[in-house]
Design an enzyme around this catalytic site. Structure first.
Site, PDB file in Angstrom:
ATOM      1  N   ARG A 127      -6.848   2.946   2.937  1.00 24.28           N
ATOM      2  CA  ARG A 127      -7.470   1.631   2.737  1.00 24.28           C
ATOM      3  C   ARG A 127      -6.571   0.481   3.189  1.00 24.28           C
ATOM      4  O   ARG A 127      -6.992  -0.670   3.179  1.00 24.28           O
ATOM      5  CB  ARG A 127      -7.838   1.442   1.264  1.00 24.28           C
ATOM      6  CG  ARG A 127      -8.957   2.355   0.795  1.00 24.28           C
ATOM      7  CD  ARG A 127      -9.311   2.044  -0.652  1.00 24.28           C
ATOM      8  NE  ARG A 127     -10.290   2.984  -1.190  1.00 24.28           N
ATOM      9  CZ  ARG A 127     -11.605   2.847  -1.050  1.00 24.28           C
ATOM     10  NH1 ARG A 127     -12.084   1.831  -0.392  1.00 24.28           N
ATOM     11  NH2 ARG A 127     -12.426   3.746  -1.569  1.00 24.28           N
ATOM     12  N   TRP A 163     -10.951  13.440  -2.382  1.00 25.49           N
ATOM     13  CA  TRP A 163      -9.587  13.346  -1.849  1.00 25.49           C
ATOM     14  C   TRP A 163      -8.675  14.263  -2.649  1.00 25.49           C
ATOM     15  O   TRP A 163      -8.747  14.315  -3.862  1.00 25.49           O
ATOM     16  CB  TRP A 163      -9.037  11.913  -1.996  1.00 25.49           C
ATOM     17  CG  TRP A 163      -9.816  10.926  -1.206  1.00 25.49           C
ATOM     18  CD1 TRP A 163     -10.781  10.093  -1.685  1.00 25.49           C
ATOM     19  CD2 TRP A 163      -9.723  10.674   0.196  1.00 25.49           C
ATOM     20  NE1 TRP A 163     -11.294   9.339  -0.659  1.00 25.49           N
ATOM     21  CE2 TRP A 163     -10.670   9.670   0.500  1.00 25.49           C
ATOM     22  CE3 TRP A 163      -8.932  11.190   1.230  1.00 25.49           C
ATOM     23  CZ2 TRP A 163     -10.849   9.171   1.791  1.00 25.49           C
ATOM     24  CZ3 TRP A 163      -9.116  10.697   2.506  1.00 25.49           C
ATOM     25  CH2 TRP A 163     -10.056   9.713   2.781  1.00 25.49           C
ATOM     26  N   TYR A 183       0.872  -1.176   0.000  1.00 28.68           N
ATOM     27  CA  TYR A 183       0.000   0.000   0.000  1.00 28.68           C
ATOM     28  C   TYR A 183       0.908   1.226   0.000  1.00 28.68           C
ATOM     29  O   TYR A 183       2.127   1.108  -0.029  1.00 28.68           O
ATOM     30  CB  TYR A 183      -0.940  -0.021   1.224  1.00 28.68           C
ATOM     31  CG  TYR A 183      -2.043   1.013   1.146  1.00 28.68           C
ATOM     32  CD1 TYR A 183      -2.929   1.034   0.070  1.00 28.68           C
ATOM     33  CD2 TYR A 183      -2.187   1.980   2.136  1.00 28.68           C
ATOM     34  CE1 TYR A 183      -3.922   1.995  -0.009  1.00 28.68           C
ATOM     35  CE2 TYR A 183      -3.186   2.941   2.067  1.00 28.68           C
ATOM     36  CZ  TYR A 183      -4.050   2.946   0.987  1.00 28.68           C
ATOM     37  OH  TYR A 183      -5.027   3.899   0.897  1.00 28.68           O
TER      38      TYR A 183
HETATM   39  N1  GSH Z   1     -11.998  -0.213  -4.336  1.00 29.81           N
HETATM   40  C1  GSH Z   1     -10.565  -0.271  -4.280  1.00 29.81           C
HETATM   41  C2  GSH Z   1     -10.010   1.136  -4.442  1.00 29.81           C
HETATM   42  C3  GSH Z   1      -8.512   1.119  -4.602  1.00 29.81           C
HETATM   43  C4  GSH Z   1      -7.970   2.515  -4.791  1.00 29.81           C
HETATM   44  O1  GSH Z   1      -8.633   3.420  -5.345  1.00 29.81           O
HETATM   45  N2  GSH Z   1      -6.715   2.694  -4.359  1.00 29.81           N
HETATM   46  C5  GSH Z   1      -6.071   3.966  -4.492  1.00 29.81           C
HETATM   47  C6  GSH Z   1      -5.417   4.347  -3.152  1.00 29.81           C
HETATM   48  S1  GSH Z   1      -6.593   4.396  -1.842  1.00 29.81           S
HETATM   49  C7  GSH Z   1      -4.966   3.875  -5.539  1.00 29.81           C
HETATM   50  O2  GSH Z   1      -4.371   2.823  -5.740  1.00 29.81           O
HETATM   51  N3  GSH Z   1      -4.660   5.002  -6.190  1.00 29.81           N
HETATM   52  C8  GSH Z   1      -3.579   5.096  -7.134  1.00 29.81           C
HETATM   53  C9  GSH Z   1      -4.010   4.915  -8.548  1.00 29.81           C
HETATM   54  O3  GSH Z   1      -5.223   4.747  -8.825  1.00 29.81           O
HETATM   55  O4  GSH Z   1      -3.127   4.983  -9.408  1.00 29.81           O
HETATM   56  C10 GSH Z   1     -10.135  -0.876  -2.925  1.00 29.81           C
HETATM   57  O5  GSH Z   1     -10.908  -0.772  -1.966  1.00 29.81           O
HETATM   58  O6  GSH Z   1      -9.065  -1.477  -2.873  1.00 29.81           O
END
Ligand code: GSH
Length: 199
Positions: free
Chosen positions: A14, A104, A8
Site C-alpha cells: 500500500r 495475505w 511504511y
Molecule cells: N485501509 C488501510 C489499511 C492499512 C493496513 O492494513 N496496513 C497494514 C499493512 S498493508 C498494516 O499496517 N499492518 C500492520 C498492523 O495492522 O499491525 C490503508 O489503506 O491504509
C-alpha cells in the site's frame, strides 16, 4: 513544497502507489521503511496503528487511499471533473476491496498457498473482467490522461503476481495499461532505482 515523510514497511504494498506519485511529481520525501521486528514497538505511536502514514509538515495522515488522493490532486493525477473523480474513487475502492479480502500471508506454507490460489482463481476473474470493461479501448481508466487508479492497477497487480505470476495474463488490455504506466519516464526511473523487495 511541504516536508513529506512516508512511513511504511520495507515492501511495495500500500506504500507503492504513494511512492509512484512522489516519483511522478518529482517531489522530495523521506521514504521510511519499517522492518517487521521493529513494528510492535512503533505501532502504538502510529495514529490508528496501521501503515502507511504520511507526515506533511508535521501533520500525520493515515489511510493509503486518502493519502493517495491528497497527493494525486497536487500531482495532476485526479479527474478533470467531479464525476471523473467519483469514477476514479469507485475503481480504487473496487480494487481495494479485493486487496483487503486477499488472504495475505508471508509464510509460504501449503495451506496459505492453497487459500491464495483459490482466492485468485475465484475472485480475480470477475474483478479483472469488470476492470477491463471499464478500461475499454481507452489509454487510461478514466478520462484521457493517467490518474491514480492507473498507478494502483499496476502496483496491486504486481504484488498479486508475486503470489501467482499468471493471475491477470489473459487480460490483454489491462496488461497493456500496466506497460503504459511503467513507460512513463518518471515511473520507469523509479522502478529502476527503488529498493528490491519480495512484495
Ligand atoms: N485501509 C488501510 C489499511 C492499512 C493496513 O492494513 N496496513 C497494514 C499493512 S498493508 C498494516 O499496517 N499492518 C500492520 C498492523 O495492522 O499491525 C490503508 O489503506 O491504509
Amino acid at each position: 513544497m511541504p516536508n513529506y515523510k512516508l512511513t511504511y514497511f520495507n515492501m511495495r504494498g500500500r506504500g507503492e502507489p504513494i511512492r509512484y506519485i512522489f516519483a511522478y511529481m518529482n517531489a522530495e520525501y523521506e521514504d521510511i521503511r519499517i522492518e517487521p521486528e521493529n513494528w510492535p514497538a512503533i505501532k502504538p505511536s502510529i495514529p490508528y496503528g496501521k501503515l502507511p502514514v504520511l507526515e506533511v509538515d508535521g501533520v500525520i495522515l493515515h489511510q493509503s487511499l486518502a493519502i493517495g488522493r491528497y497527493l494525486a490532486r497536487k500531482a495532476g493525477l485526479s479527474g478533470k471533473t467531479d464525476l471523473d473523480d467519483a469514477r476514479i474513487d469507485a475503481l480504487l475502492d473496487s480494487i481495494d476491496d479485493f486487496i483487503t479480502a486477499f488472504p495475505w500471508s508471508y509464510e509460504v506454507d501449503a495451506e496459505a498457498k492453497k487459500k491464495q490460489d483459490e482466492y485468485l482463481k475465484t475472485a480475480a476473474p470477475p474483478l479483472l473482467a469488470e476492470l477491463e470493461k471499464s478500461l475499454g479501448d481507452k489509454q487510461w481508466f478514466v478520462g484521457d490522461s493517467v490518474s491514480l487508479v492507473d498507478f494502483y492497477w499496476d502496483t496491486f497487480s504486481e504484488d498479486l503476481e508475486s503470489f501467482h505470476a499468471d493471475f491477470a495474463k489473459d487480460y490483454h488490455k489491462l496488461q497493456a495499461l500496466k506497460k503504459r504506466v511503467r513507460a512513463i519516464p518518471a515511473i520507469a526511473a523509479w522502478i529502476k532505482r527503488r529498493p528490491i523487495t519480495k512484495l
